[in-house]
Design a protein around this motif. Structure first.
Motif, PDB file in Angstrom:
ATOM      1  N   GLU A   1      14.827   0.176   6.079  1.00 40.51           N
ATOM      2  CA  GLU A   1      14.863  -1.050   7.045  1.00 40.51           C
ATOM      3  C   GLU A   1      16.047  -1.542   7.038  1.00 40.51           C
ATOM      4  OE1 GLU A   1      12.184  -1.151   9.284  1.00 40.51           O
ATOM      5  OE2 GLU A   1      11.369   0.449   8.175  1.00 40.51           O
TER       6      GLU A   1
ATOM      7  N   THR B   1      16.554   7.684  -0.668  1.00 40.77           N
ATOM      8  CA  THR B   1      15.135   8.142  -0.008  1.00 40.77           C
ATOM      9  C   THR B   1      15.415   9.803   0.427  1.00 40.77           C
ATOM     10  OG1 THR B   1      15.349   7.152   2.114  1.00 40.77           O
ATOM     11  CG2 THR B   1      14.061   6.231   0.567  1.00 40.77           C
TER      12      THR B   1
ATOM     13  N   HIS C   1       9.827   7.048   3.317  1.00 37.27           N
ATOM     14  CA  HIS C   1      10.523   5.765   3.700  1.00 37.27           C
ATOM     15  C   HIS C   1      10.805   5.152   2.368  1.00 37.27           C
ATOM     16  CE1 HIS C   1      10.153   1.549   4.518  1.00 37.27           C
ATOM     17  NE2 HIS C   1      10.355   1.817   5.885  1.00 37.27           N
ATOM     18  N   GLU C   2      11.720   4.228   2.513  1.00 37.78           N
ATOM     19  CA  GLU C   2      12.073   3.520   1.102  1.00 37.78           C
ATOM     20  C   GLU C   2      10.861   2.830   0.420  1.00 37.78           C
ATOM     21  OE1 GLU C   2      14.617   0.109   1.443  1.00 37.78           O
ATOM     22  OE2 GLU C   2      14.001  -0.381   3.432  1.00 37.78           O
ATOM     23  N   ASN C   3       9.958   2.425   1.063  1.00 34.72           N
ATOM     24  CA  ASN C   3       8.664   1.730   0.498  1.00 34.72           C
ATOM     25  C   ASN C   3       8.061   2.942  -0.115  1.00 34.72           C
ATOM     26  OD1 ASN C   3       9.518  -0.796   1.382  1.00 34.72           O
ATOM     27  ND2 ASN C   3       7.874  -0.412   3.099  1.00 34.72           N
ATOM     28  N   GLU C   4       7.927   4.137   0.139  1.00 33.18           N
ATOM     29  CA  GLU C   4       7.158   5.289  -0.453  1.00 33.18           C
ATOM     30  C   GLU C   4       7.850   5.555  -1.750  1.00 33.18           C
ATOM     31  OE1 GLU C   4       5.096   7.953   2.757  1.00 33.18           O
ATOM     32  OE2 GLU C   4       7.233   7.166   3.342  1.00 33.18           O
TER      33      GLU C   4
ATOM     34  N   LEU D   1       8.909   4.117  -3.875  1.00 32.44           N
ATOM     35  CA  LEU D   1       8.582   3.183  -5.014  1.00 32.44           C
ATOM     36  C   LEU D   1       7.253   3.572  -5.550  1.00 32.44           C
ATOM     37  CD1 LEU D   1       9.919  -0.335  -3.591  1.00 32.44           C
ATOM     38  CD2 LEU D   1      11.085   1.218  -5.260  1.00 32.44           C
ATOM     39  N   HIS D   2       6.605   4.554  -4.937  1.00 33.88           N
ATOM     40  CA  HIS D   2       5.254   4.894  -5.336  1.00 33.88           C
ATOM     41  C   HIS D   2       5.125   5.742  -6.768  1.00 33.88           C
ATOM     42  CE1 HIS D   2       1.346   6.324  -5.493  1.00 33.88           C
ATOM     43  NE2 HIS D   2       0.865   5.497  -4.205  1.00 33.88           N
TER      44      HIS D   2
ATOM     45  N   GLN E   1       7.261  -1.019  12.303  1.00 32.04           N
ATOM     46  CA  GLN E   1       7.561  -0.179  10.911  1.00 32.04           C
ATOM     47  C   GLN E   1       6.963   0.998  10.995  1.00 32.04           C
ATOM     48  OE1 GLN E   1       8.449  -1.617   7.050  1.00 32.04           O
ATOM     49  NE2 GLN E   1       7.132  -0.169   6.106  1.00 32.04           N
TER      50      GLN E   1
END
Length: 282
Positions: A218, A235, A249-252, A254-255, A182
């Protein structure tokens, strides 16, 4: 000797295949004609109904066999040429139906099909040229087209092999990044955006410095492709809202720390949304 008589349309995209097939069928026609004539002539000569001596009959039969083979070869060559033209035209039409004319990349339809096949170690990245409408308004659409072509060339070079890139419409592009971890996939998207930002584009008596924003989601993990596309699009919007010229990134997304960069009031949010929408419709 066994020669297949089956010929698929796709085999006739190559002219060499046509002539090889025609020669095979001609040889087969000559062989079968010769065998038939050699089997028929002796009984006819024995019954006394052969109008010429047997030796002359064999010679005439061989000549007739070659005439038949030549006729078969000519007919098949003409038919094969017609099939070749049809096959090439069909392939060209299929290619055009899957290709964006201006950029030369896959179009949205072809990209959607590729996205449906993608799975496993892969991510979806959506790119958007920042303030593209302003480029068109200031420098003209010819310069805007040059920007699209230049961005497309870099994306095509960066995402080849198993990865694919496409123009989704306007100044929006998509890429399916396959392979690696990733972090490596994110780094590749970031490097593409950095390369686009570091070199101004010269075209139509103008030099334009551009930046690109990108959103990444992802693929795999049981999530549908529509869900992944929606996540990448969100995003991308976040990258625009955070000031553009960045990859999110999609995980970022959520921060909690990112929230303070977003518009605080409704008017600012509407302005930001309108600005993004104008850029996508430019």
């Amino acid at each position: 000797m066994r020669i297949s008589l089956q010929a698929e349309l796709g085999d006739f995209q190559d002219r060499h295949t046509i002539y090889v097939f025609a020669r095979k069928m001609s040889f087969l026609a000559v062989t079968l004609s010769s065998v038939v004539i050699l089997l028929i002539l002796p009984p006819l000569d024995w019954m006394g109904v052969l109008p010429v001596p047997l030796a002359d009959g064999v010679v005439y039969g061989v000549v007739l066999s070659w005439l038949i083979g030549g006729a078969v070869s000519s007919v098949l060559s003409v038919a094969g040429h017609a099939m070749h033209q049809l096959s090439v035209s069909r392939a060209e039409f299929e290619q055009l139906s899957r290709t964006d004319v201006l950029s030369g990349l896959l179009n949205r339809r072809a990209f959607t099909e590729a996205l449906e096949r993608a799975d496993g170690d892969a991510c979806l990245a959506i790119f958007d040229v920042d303030r593209f409408k302003a480029i068109n308004d200031r420098f003209g659409h010819a310069c805007g087209d040059a920007v699209i072509v230049a961005v497309s060339a870099i994306l095509a070079a960066a995402f080849d092999g198993r990865s694919v890139a496409a123009r989704l419409g306007g100044e929006e592009f998509g890429a399916i990044v396959v392979g690696g971890s990733q972090a490596q996939r994110i780094e590749k998207v970031q490097s593409v955006c950095a390369r686009l930002a570091e070199k101004p584009i010269a075209a139509d008596n103008c030099v334009v410095a551009i930046t690109v924003s990108a959103g990444i989601a992802e693929l795999g993990g049981g999530r549908g492709k529509a869900g992944a596309y929606s996540a990448a699009d969100k995003t991308l919007y976040l990258a625009k809202a955070l000031g553009r010229n960045r990859v999110v990134h999609e995980n970022e997304g959520l921060h909690p720390g990112w929230r303070r960069h977003l518009p605080q009031d409704a008017a600012a949010a509407r302005a930001m949304s309108a600005d993004c929408d104008e850029a996508r419709l430019a």
